[in-house]
Design a protein around this motif. Structure first.
Motif, PDB file in Angstrom:
ATOM      1  N   TYR A   1      -4.945  -4.770  -6.752  1.00  0.00           N
ATOM      2  CA  TYR A   1      -4.504  -5.820  -5.850  1.00  0.00           C
ATOM      3  C   TYR A   1      -4.245  -5.206  -4.475  1.00  0.00           C
ATOM      4  O   TYR A   1      -4.108  -3.979  -4.333  1.00  0.00           O
ATOM      5  CB  TYR A   1      -3.254  -6.530  -6.382  1.00  0.00           C
ATOM      6  CG  TYR A   1      -2.029  -5.642  -6.477  1.00  0.00           C
ATOM      7  CD1 TYR A   1      -1.117  -5.549  -5.427  1.00  0.00           C
ATOM      8  CD2 TYR A   1      -1.775  -4.887  -7.625  1.00  0.00           C
ATOM      9  CE1 TYR A   1       0.007  -4.733  -5.513  1.00  0.00           C
ATOM     10  CE2 TYR A   1      -0.662  -4.070  -7.723  1.00  0.00           C
ATOM     11  CZ  TYR A   1       0.224  -3.996  -6.663  1.00  0.00           C
ATOM     12  OH  TYR A   1       1.328  -3.179  -6.747  1.00  0.00           O
ATOM     13  N   THR A   2      -4.158  -6.049  -3.469  1.00  0.00           N
ATOM     14  CA  THR A   2      -3.933  -5.586  -2.104  1.00  0.00           C
ATOM     15  C   THR A   2      -2.454  -5.626  -1.771  1.00  0.00           C
ATOM     16  O   THR A   2      -1.755  -6.592  -2.078  1.00  0.00           O
ATOM     17  CB  THR A   2      -4.706  -6.458  -1.096  1.00  0.00           C
ATOM     18  OG1 THR A   2      -6.097  -6.380  -1.384  1.00  0.00           O
ATOM     19  CG2 THR A   2      -4.472  -5.992   0.336  1.00  0.00           C
ATOM     20  N   SER A   3      -1.984  -4.552  -1.119  1.00  0.00           N
ATOM     21  CA  SER A   3      -0.608  -4.480  -0.644  1.00  0.00           C
ATOM     22  C   SER A   3      -0.616  -4.318   0.872  1.00  0.00           C
ATOM     23  O   SER A   3      -1.659  -4.442   1.524  1.00  0.00           O
ATOM     24  CB  SER A   3       0.128  -3.325  -1.340  1.00  0.00           C
ATOM     25  OG  SER A   3       1.502  -3.298  -0.973  1.00  0.00           O
TER      26      SER A   3
ATOM     27  N   VAL B   1      -3.962  -1.739   1.694  1.00  0.00           N
ATOM     28  CA  VAL B   1      -4.151  -0.738   0.637  1.00  0.00           C
ATOM     29  C   VAL B   1      -4.365  -1.440  -0.700  1.00  0.00           C
ATOM     30  O   VAL B   1      -3.605  -2.347  -1.063  1.00  0.00           O
ATOM     31  CB  VAL B   1      -2.935   0.199   0.575  1.00  0.00           C
ATOM     32  CG1 VAL B   1      -3.002   1.100  -0.651  1.00  0.00           C
ATOM     33  CG2 VAL B   1      -2.843   1.028   1.847  1.00  0.00           C
ATOM     34  N   ARG B   2      -5.387  -1.010  -1.431  1.00  0.00           N
ATOM     35  CA  ARG B   2      -5.602  -1.521  -2.785  1.00  0.00           C
ATOM     36  C   ARG B   2      -4.835  -0.652  -3.771  1.00  0.00           C
ATOM     37  O   ARG B   2      -4.983   0.569  -3.818  1.00  0.00           O
ATOM     38  CB  ARG B   2      -7.086  -1.504  -3.154  1.00  0.00           C
ATOM     39  CG  ARG B   2      -7.939  -2.499  -2.406  1.00  0.00           C
ATOM     40  CD  ARG B   2      -7.630  -3.946  -2.755  1.00  0.00           C
ATOM     41  NE  ARG B   2      -8.077  -4.353  -4.067  1.00  0.00           N
ATOM     42  CZ  ARG B   2      -7.913  -5.588  -4.550  1.00  0.00           C
ATOM     43  NH1 ARG B   2      -7.298  -6.526  -3.827  1.00  0.00           N
ATOM     44  NH2 ARG B   2      -8.351  -5.896  -5.754  1.00  0.00           N
ATOM     45  N   ILE B   3      -3.979  -1.294  -4.544  1.00  0.00           N
ATOM     46  CA  ILE B   3      -3.140  -0.633  -5.531  1.00  0.00           C
ATOM     47  C   ILE B   3      -3.723  -0.887  -6.918  1.00  0.00           C
ATOM     48  O   ILE B   3      -4.108  -2.014  -7.240  1.00  0.00           O
ATOM     49  CB  ILE B   3      -1.700  -1.171  -5.467  1.00  0.00           C
ATOM     50  CG1 ILE B   3      -1.101  -0.946  -4.077  1.00  0.00           C
ATOM     51  CG2 ILE B   3      -0.834  -0.551  -6.555  1.00  0.00           C
ATOM     52  CD1 ILE B   3      -0.916   0.500  -3.700  1.00  0.00           C
TER      53      ILE B   3
ATOM     54  N   TRP C   1       6.688  -5.726  -4.443  1.00  0.00           N
ATOM     55  CA  TRP C   1       6.676  -7.140  -4.073  1.00  0.00           C
ATOM     56  C   TRP C   1       5.275  -7.721  -4.219  1.00  0.00           C
ATOM     57  O   TRP C   1       5.111  -8.839  -4.713  1.00  0.00           O
ATOM     58  CB  TRP C   1       7.149  -7.303  -2.628  1.00  0.00           C
ATOM     59  CG  TRP C   1       8.595  -7.010  -2.402  1.00  0.00           C
ATOM     60  CD1 TRP C   1       9.638  -7.238  -3.248  1.00  0.00           C
ATOM     61  CD2 TRP C   1       9.163  -6.438  -1.221  1.00  0.00           C
ATOM     62  NE1 TRP C   1      10.820  -6.856  -2.662  1.00  0.00           N
ATOM     63  CE2 TRP C   1      10.570  -6.353  -1.421  1.00  0.00           C
ATOM     64  CE3 TRP C   1       8.632  -5.996  -0.005  1.00  0.00           C
ATOM     65  CZ2 TRP C   1      11.435  -5.849  -0.451  1.00  0.00           C
ATOM     66  CZ3 TRP C   1       9.494  -5.483   0.956  1.00  0.00           C
ATOM     67  CH2 TRP C   1      10.877  -5.410   0.738  1.00  0.00           C
ATOM     68  N   CYS C   2       4.278  -6.969  -3.782  1.00  0.00           N
ATOM     69  CA  CYS C   2       2.904  -7.463  -3.879  1.00  0.00           C
ATOM     70  C   CYS C   2       2.435  -7.500  -5.326  1.00  0.00           C
ATOM     71  O   CYS C   2       1.613  -8.355  -5.698  1.00  0.00           O
ATOM     72  CB  CYS C   2       1.977  -6.605  -3.017  1.00  0.00           C
ATOM     73  SG  CYS C   2       2.225  -6.834  -1.236  1.00  0.00           S
TER      74      CYS C   2
END
Length: 331
Positions: A70-72, A76-78, A164-165
């Protein structure tokens, strides 16, 4: 107090009795502490996380485990894992933080505390195995110092945003979990965090009312002024060494104190601090518990970050306690 045989060049109880530990306070908050974190939270909530779920990687204990990204903040992709019930509807959800060093697999966080639960287990930026980012050190002693020269560049702030993301991504993937400020009815979202993940959770939870309950086990980052006086074998020792050369860093650390943040934490929280811990000094752990503004439940561990004869027994007792706790507090 426990008396373990060890070869550390210091006392991992730091000479504190239980009464001493229960009296450790939180440092006062900077005047703009809440404003700083609310602004960070607002920015994270505006992110389109665009979660992508991979195929099933394993099935265990009644749960399916998928890879997920997912994007944060900062684009940044986490990476991490999405855990879903193998059968039946989802009724509860969890974001699950990890210790310093990251995670290579979901590990003992699965099974989850409640049946019919979903969870997102992120590897926050810079951490193994799915959070690696160019320019961010992987090693804990280096990661904890990344960007520490300013509150606006310190990596810990972005790691909090990654949680949070993660919540945003989980609620998008499992819309039946929506509650609190995202939908009708009570929230069914909880947080689990140990050590590094416990400290990050204390920093993240006060500003995000999507969470209804939390467990913080041996949380780090509590009472930095006190931590700076205690030797340890964890990431705190790297911060101590840096502080000796750069004493002005105390101004930054004031914004990343888990105990200070806990004075704003109002959701029911189960804390599990340890009496003996060579990696995260117990006075800082208890400072987090002592400062929590809302309902709190204390589950004291004999030792943290230290294997001993009673480790497995204490782990089972804590698992039982968290199951009872979340059954009582998640909608």
């Amino acid at each position: 107090m426990p008396a373990f045989s060890h070869d550390f060049p210091f006392d991992p109880t730091y000479g504190h009795t239980v009464d001493d530990l229960l009296a450790v306070p939180a440092p006062p908050a900077p005047a703009d502490f809440a404003a700083f974190w609310r602004a960070r939270h607002e920015a994270a909530r505006a992110i389109a996380t665009v979660p992508v779920v991979g195929p099933v990687e394993e099935v265990r204990d009644g749960f399916r485990v998928h890879g997920v990204t997912y994007t944060s903040v900062g684009g940044v992709r986490i990476g991490g894992w999405l855990v879903l019930p193998d059968d039946g509807p989802v009724e509860h959800g969890f974001v699950v933080g990890h210790g310093y060093g990251g995670r290579d697999e979901p590990g003992p966080d699965v099974p989850l505390p409640l049946p019919r639960s979903a969870a997102l287990l992120p590897c926050v930026r810079g951490m193994e195995a799915r959070g690696r980012q160019t320019g961010i050190p992987v090693l804990a002693d280096e990661h904890v110092l990344h960007g520490i020269g300013s509150r606006d560049t310190y990596v810990i702030a972005d790691c909090v945003a990654d949680l949070w993301c993660a919540a945003s991504a989980l609620l998008e993937l499992v819309p039946g979990l929506t509650g609190g400020d995202q939908g009708e009815g009570p929230s069914s979202l909880g947080y689990l965090g140990e050590s590094f993940g416990g400290g990050l959770g204390a920093l993240a939870l006060p500003w995000d009312d999507r969470f209804a309950a939390a467990q913080l086990t041996v949380p780090t980052f509590g009472n930095h002024p006190l931590r700076l006086t205690f030797p340890c074998v964890g990431s705190g020792e790297a911060v101590r060494a840096h502080h000796r050369e750069h004493p002005e860093v105390t101004g930054v650390l004031r914004y990343f104190d888990a105990a200070t943040a806990a004075t704003y934490l109002r959701v029911p929280t189960l804390t599990a601090p340890a009496l003996f811990d060579p990696s995260v000094p117990p006075p800082g752990q208890f400072a987090v518990h002592n400062a929590i503004a809302g309902p709190r439940e204390l589950h004291v561990l004999t030792a943290g970050h230290f294997a001993h004869e009673g480790t497995e027994r204490e782990a089972k007792t804590l698992r039982d306690a968290r199951e009872r706790f979340f059954a009582a507090h998640l909608g």
